[in-house]
Design a protein around this motif. Structure first.
Motif, PDB file in Angstrom:
ATOM      1  N   ALA A  79       0.803  -0.665  -0.194  1.00  0.00           N
ATOM      2  CA  ALA A  79      -0.014   0.098   0.192  1.00  0.00           C
ATOM      3  C   ALA A  79       0.653   1.320  -0.219  1.00  0.00           C
ATOM      4  O   ALA A  79       2.155   1.600   0.590  1.00  0.00           O
ATOM      5  N   GLU A  80       0.558   2.151  -0.608  1.00  0.00           N
ATOM      6  CA  GLU A  80       0.939   3.164  -0.535  1.00  0.00           C
ATOM      7  C   GLU A  80       1.294   4.257   1.555  1.00  0.00           C
ATOM      8  O   GLU A  80       0.174   3.821   1.781  1.00  0.00           O
ATOM      9  N   LEU A  94       3.670   8.573   6.780  1.00  0.00           N
ATOM     10  CA  LEU A  94       3.578   7.634   7.727  1.00  0.00           C
ATOM     11  C   LEU A  94       2.804   5.369   7.244  1.00  0.00           C
ATOM     12  O   LEU A  94       3.162   5.387   5.722  1.00  0.00           O
ATOM     13  N   PRO A  95       3.596   5.047   7.425  1.00  0.00           N
ATOM     14  CA  PRO A  95       3.137   3.524   6.544  1.00  0.00           C
ATOM     15  C   PRO A  95       2.342   2.959   6.541  1.00  0.00           C
ATOM     16  O   PRO A  95       1.167   3.568   8.215  1.00  0.00           O
TER      17      PRO A  95
END
Length: 114
Positions: A79-80, A94-95
């Motif tokens: 995911a982005e 952020l992750p």
């Protein structure tokens, strides 16, 4: 009607006997003699004349090969990352795996310091 069915059944019994006696495969026999292969199999099944599968004798040892499975590894789609842009041009990356509650606490903490 019943006489027609019986005569067809008798005809197909003869066809099945002829094919067996010929030594040809069902496909080859049907090609050479005209009946459709699917009809041959249907009638053979309907009349209960399917060939019996031979089982190995009890004295014969059957070598069984163990089942083998391929290992399948599934990776979650990447995911982005989450990008937060704040007033003043600051950006926080952020992750995507970061829990939303943690993101909310972080944003609240940042907003309270400004």
């Amino acid at each position: 009607m019943e006489a027609t069915v019986n005569s067809k059944a008798d005809t197909w019994r003869r066809h099945i006997d002829d094919q067996r006696a010929s030594g040809q495969s069902v496909r080859a026999w049907c090609k050479a003699n005209g009946p459709r292969e699917c009809s041959f199999y249907w009638w053979r099944s309907r009349l209960g004349l399917s060939p019996k599968r031979r089982r190995p004798s009890k004295s014969a040892k059957v070598k069984r090969t163990p089942l083998a499975f391929a290992q399948v590894v599934v990776h979650p789609p990447t995911a982005e990352p989450l990008r937060l842009r704040f007033a003043g041009g600051h950006e926080l990356i952020l992750p995507a795996s970061m829990p939303i509650e943690q993101v909310a606490r972080l944003v609240h903490a940042i907003e309270s310091t400004t």
